[in-house]
Write an enzyme that holds these catalytic residues in place. Structure first.
Site, PDB file in Angstrom:
ATOM      1  CG  ASN A   1      -7.386  -2.654  -6.183  1.00 26.65           C
ATOM      2  OD1 ASN A   1      -6.458  -3.406  -5.926  1.00 26.65           O
ATOM      3  ND2 ASN A   1      -7.763  -1.702  -5.338  1.00 26.65           N
TER       4      ASN A   1
ATOM      5  CG  ASP B   1      -2.146   0.786   1.070  1.00 27.46           C
ATOM      6  OD1 ASP B   1      -2.319   1.389  -0.003  1.00 27.46           O
ATOM      7  OD2 ASP B   1      -2.956   0.832   2.012  1.00 27.46           O
TER       8      ASP B   1
END
Ligand code: FPP
Length: 247
Positions: free
Chosen positions: A69, A21
């Site tokens: 996503n 991340d």
């Protein structure tokens, strides 16, 4: 590149999972477009894989793209798909030579056909390698994985191949994408976020968690070393009580 002397070779995690991340924030902090963060993130992943292999870690699983996503801007999704494909194509020979076994988990059927082909080729080519097992989670979501397993098992019951009383944890595990692989010992998530985001929920029941503020593209060998130092201080009891050393 040997194991740093203050790490205990007896307590090296066999399997590390990573949530990579902070690529976007890293890029913004450098005045770059978000995709530059993903490109750098891919380099970081490559280096980490090599480092894990050299330090005796037997498996690395990386969360590359979640089922959520797809909601990102189309250009970013397209770029990521290209990046995965390019990584597999360009790095396959080197990874194969270094003994990396490549796997992909997730609903691969929704990926671009050319990427699916590259994935199948990489997995087939490296299936017998043993230095390290590298798994990329692409279009992966844990709830989706567990639901899929339930559906497959329900079909077996429906067809009369098993009865409901035979459904146990071992059987569920056999129907997960990760069948036949050990659960992660350590999860690393970068960029200061402290959540699992639908990643390996079943598999991480007893996984140690390590969170760091470092953005993924900056997660280097020193950062891995710090994560391992923290891991080695943990007391893993798996729900049991530790036996007293002396009476
Ligand atoms: C999260 O950062 C990262 C991703 C959703 C993509 C992960 C992909 C890579 C690291 C590329 C390399 C992988 C391969 C297999 C080539 P973010 O974009 O959510 O960052 P932010 O939270 O700062 O916006």
């Amino acid at each position: 590149m040997n194991l740093p002397p203050d790490l205990d070779p007896q307590k090296i995690p066999q399997h590390i999972a990573v949530i990579m991340d902070g690529n976007g924030r890293w890029a913004t902090s450098q005045g770059l477009p978000r995709i530059a963060g993903h490109r750098q993130g891919a380099r970081t992943l490559k280096e980490l894989l090599r480092c894990c292999k050299n330090w005796g870690i037997k498996a690395l699983t990386a969360y590359a793209f979640s089922t959520e996503n797809w909601q990102r801007p189309l250009e970013e999704v397209d770029f990521l798909m290209l990046l995965f494909e390019r990584l597999l194509r360009r790095e396959l020979a080197q990874m194969h030579q270094e003994g990396v076994k490549i796997s992909c988990i997730g609903d691969l059927s929704a990926l671009p056909q050319s990427l699916q082909t590259e994935i199948e080729h990489s997995m087939a080519e490296t299936v017998n390698n043993q230095a390290i097992h590298f798994t990329l989670a692409v279009n992966y979501g844990s709830r989706n994985e567990i639901t899929r397993a339930c559906r497959q098992i329900a079909e077996l019951v429906e067809q009369g191949q098993i009865n409901a009383a035979q459904v146990n944890e071992t059987l569920v595990e056999k129907h997960l994408y990760t069948a036949d692989t050990l659960a992660p010992d350590l999860l690393i998530r970068t960029s200061g976020e402290m959540r699992l985001s639908n990643f390996l929920l079943w598999q991480m029941a007893y996984t140690e968690m390590y969170f760091t503020d470092i953005f993924w593209p900056d997660f280097d060998r020193e950062a891995l070393y710090q994560a391992l130092l923290s891991y080695q201080k943990r007391d893993r009891r798996f729900g049991k009580v530790k036996p007293l050393l002396s009476a």
